[in-house]
Scaffold this motif. Structure first.
Motif, PDB file in Angstrom:
ATOM      1  N   GLY A  80       0.788  -1.227   0.000  1.00 31.06           N
ATOM      2  CA  GLY A  80       0.000   0.000   0.000  1.00 31.06           C
ATOM      3  C   GLY A  80       0.817   1.272   0.000  1.00 31.06           C
ATOM      4  N   ARG A  81       2.027   1.190  -0.496  1.00 29.76           N
ATOM      5  CA  ARG A  81       2.910   2.357  -0.536  1.00 29.76           C
ATOM      6  C   ARG A  81       3.139   2.762  -1.990  1.00 29.76           C
ATOM      7  N   ALA A  82       3.271   4.052  -2.226  1.00 33.36           N
ATOM      8  CA  ALA A  82       3.316   4.555  -3.601  1.00 33.36           C
ATOM      9  C   ALA A  82       4.675   5.101  -4.024  1.00 33.36           C
ATOM     10  N   LEU A  83       5.679   5.019  -3.161  1.00 30.37           N
ATOM     11  CA  LEU A  83       7.006   5.536  -3.483  1.00 30.37           C
ATOM     12  C   LEU A  83       8.058   4.458  -3.238  1.00 30.37           C
ATOM     13  N   LEU A  84       9.040   4.412  -4.115  1.00 30.58           N
ATOM     14  CA  LEU A  84      10.196   3.535  -3.931  1.00 30.58           C
ATOM     15  C   LEU A  84      11.410   4.438  -3.793  1.00 30.58           C
ATOM     16  N   ARG A  85      12.190   4.229  -2.730  1.00 30.42           N
ATOM     17  CA  ARG A  85      13.341   5.083  -2.465  1.00 30.42           C
ATOM     18  C   ARG A  85      14.608   4.240  -2.344  1.00 30.42           C
ATOM     19  N   LEU A  86      15.716   4.857  -2.720  1.00 33.55           N
ATOM     20  CA  LEU A  86      17.025   4.227  -2.577  1.00 33.55           C
ATOM     21  C   LEU A  86      18.087   5.289  -2.557  1.00 33.55           C
ATOM     22  N   ASP A  87      19.324   4.867  -2.341  1.00 29.95           N
ATOM     23  CA  ASP A  87      20.423   5.828  -2.292  1.00 29.95           C
ATOM     24  C   ASP A  87      21.696   5.182  -2.811  1.00 29.95           C
ATOM     25  N   CYS A  88      22.678   6.016  -3.057  1.00 33.81           N
ATOM     26  CA  CYS A  88      24.005   5.554  -3.441  1.00 33.81           C
ATOM     27  C   CYS A  88      25.003   6.661  -3.141  1.00 33.81           C
ATOM     28  N   ALA A  89      26.273   6.327  -3.185  1.00 36.15           N
ATOM     29  CA  ALA A  89      27.311   7.334  -2.995  1.00 36.15           C
ATOM     30  C   ALA A  89      27.179   8.388  -4.089  1.00 36.15           C
ATOM     31  N   ALA A  90      27.230   9.644  -3.708  1.00 34.77           N
ATOM     32  CA  ALA A  90      27.095  10.730  -4.680  1.00 34.77           C
ATOM     33  C   ALA A  90      28.173  10.661  -5.751  1.00 34.77           C
ATOM     34  N   GLU A  91      29.343  10.121  -5.401  1.00 40.20           N
ATOM     35  CA  GLU A  91      30.447  10.025  -6.359  1.00 40.20           C
ATOM     36  C   GLU A  91      30.249   8.904  -7.380  1.00 40.20           C
ATOM     37  N   ASN A  92      29.262   8.039  -7.165  1.00 39.71           N
ATOM     38  CA  ASN A  92      29.025   6.907  -8.060  1.00 39.71           C
ATOM     39  C   ASN A  92      28.157   7.370  -9.234  1.00 39.71           C
ATOM     40  N   THR A  93      28.788   8.081 -10.145  1.00 44.58           N
ATOM     41  CA  THR A  93      28.041   8.689 -11.253  1.00 44.58           C
ATOM     42  C   THR A  93      27.371   7.662 -12.154  1.00 44.58           C
ATOM     43  N   ALA A  94      27.988   6.525 -12.348  1.00 47.07           N
ATOM     44  CA  ALA A  94      27.380   5.493 -13.198  1.00 47.07           C
ATOM     45  C   ALA A  94      26.079   4.984 -12.577  1.00 47.07           C
ATOM     46  N   LEU A  95      26.075   4.745 -11.281  1.00 39.68           N
ATOM     47  CA  LEU A  95      24.866   4.262 -10.621  1.00 39.68           C
ATOM     48  C   LEU A  95      23.802   5.350 -10.557  1.00 39.68           C
ATOM     49  N   ARG A  96      24.223   6.573 -10.318  1.00 45.03           N
ATOM     50  CA  ARG A  96      23.258   7.688 -10.322  1.00 45.03           C
ATOM     51  C   ARG A  96      22.573   7.775 -11.690  1.00 45.03           C
ATOM     52  N   THR A  97      23.340   7.681 -12.750  1.00 37.13           N
ATOM     53  CA  THR A  97      22.783   7.726 -14.104  1.00 37.13           C
ATOM     54  C   THR A  97      21.836   6.552 -14.331  1.00 37.13           C
ATOM     55  N   TYR A  98      22.222   5.369 -13.882  1.00 33.56           N
ATOM     56  CA  TYR A  98      21.376   4.180 -14.017  1.00 33.56           C
ATOM     57  C   TYR A  98      20.037   4.397 -13.310  1.00 33.56           C
ATOM     58  N   TYR A  99      20.077   4.870 -12.077  1.00 30.90           N
ATOM     59  CA  TYR A  99      18.825   5.092 -11.341  1.00 30.90           C
ATOM     60  C   TYR A  99      17.934   6.101 -12.064  1.00 30.90           C
TER      61      TYR A  99
END
Length: 180
Positions: free
Chosen positions: A123-142
């Motif tokens: 019954g939740r409408a948001l999915l949240r996650l995090d990563c190291a700010a320096e991990n540009t490849a993962l940030r782009t993927y997300y």
């Protein structure tokens, strides 16, 4: 989720709830991914996860494992609160320790789809996650998979993360996806 609620049940794409008997497989996946990150000089995770880092989530039924051809290929943990997101957390599911054994097109997306389905079923409408700010490849993927960057926060690092001369704090990027 209560322990045992979906235990043994295999969901689409070979994902199932991990049990304490999967501890070594989950740690193998996490430690393989952590080693890759350290090789890229990204200090998002400790160099090696101890068993104690996954025990509680395995017992609680919060950790999932992706199997491919009978072998562990990926893992993630989904929780219902996260201290990095203060305030009302009742509207979101929180993905932690998302990792694949070998970077392969589609495994991360399969795990994230399961996390979204699980979050909606609670019954939740948001999915949240995090990563190291320096991990540009993962940030782009997300961002490519539909997550929106909300903000960066600084967190203190435990001694297992630090190398001689490295900072004692890490900048973490928080991401969110609306599911409805």
């Amino acid at each position: 989720m209560r322990s045992g609620e979906n235990e043994g049940q295999v969901f689409r794409n070979g994902i199932r709830v991990a049990s304490p008997s999967d501890t070594s497989a989950v740690l193998m996946i996490l430690n393989t991914a952590a080693e890759r990150l350290w090789g890229l000089r990204i200090r998002q995770w400790p160099r090696s996860f101890p068993e104690t880092a996954v025990e509680a989530d395995l017992r609680a039924g919060n950790t999932w494992i992706l199997m491919e051809d009978g072998r562990p290929a990926g893992t993630m943990t989904v929780r219902w609160a996260d201290p990095l997101w203060p305030g009302d957390t009742s509207a979101a599911g929180y993905v932690h320790r998302l990792a694949v054994r070998r970077p392969r097109r589609g495994h991360g997306r399969v795990l994230l789809e399961r996390a979204a389905d699980l979050t909606l079923s609670h019954g939740r409408a948001l999915l949240r996650l995090d990563c190291a700010a320096e991990n540009t490849a993962l940030r782009t993927y997300y961002e490519r998979t539909g997550f929106v960057h909300r903000r960066d926060v600084a967190v203190a690092l435990s001694p297992g993360f630090q190398l001689l001369g490295s900072p004692s704090r890490l900048s973490i990027s928080l991401f969110e996806m609306a599911l409805r």
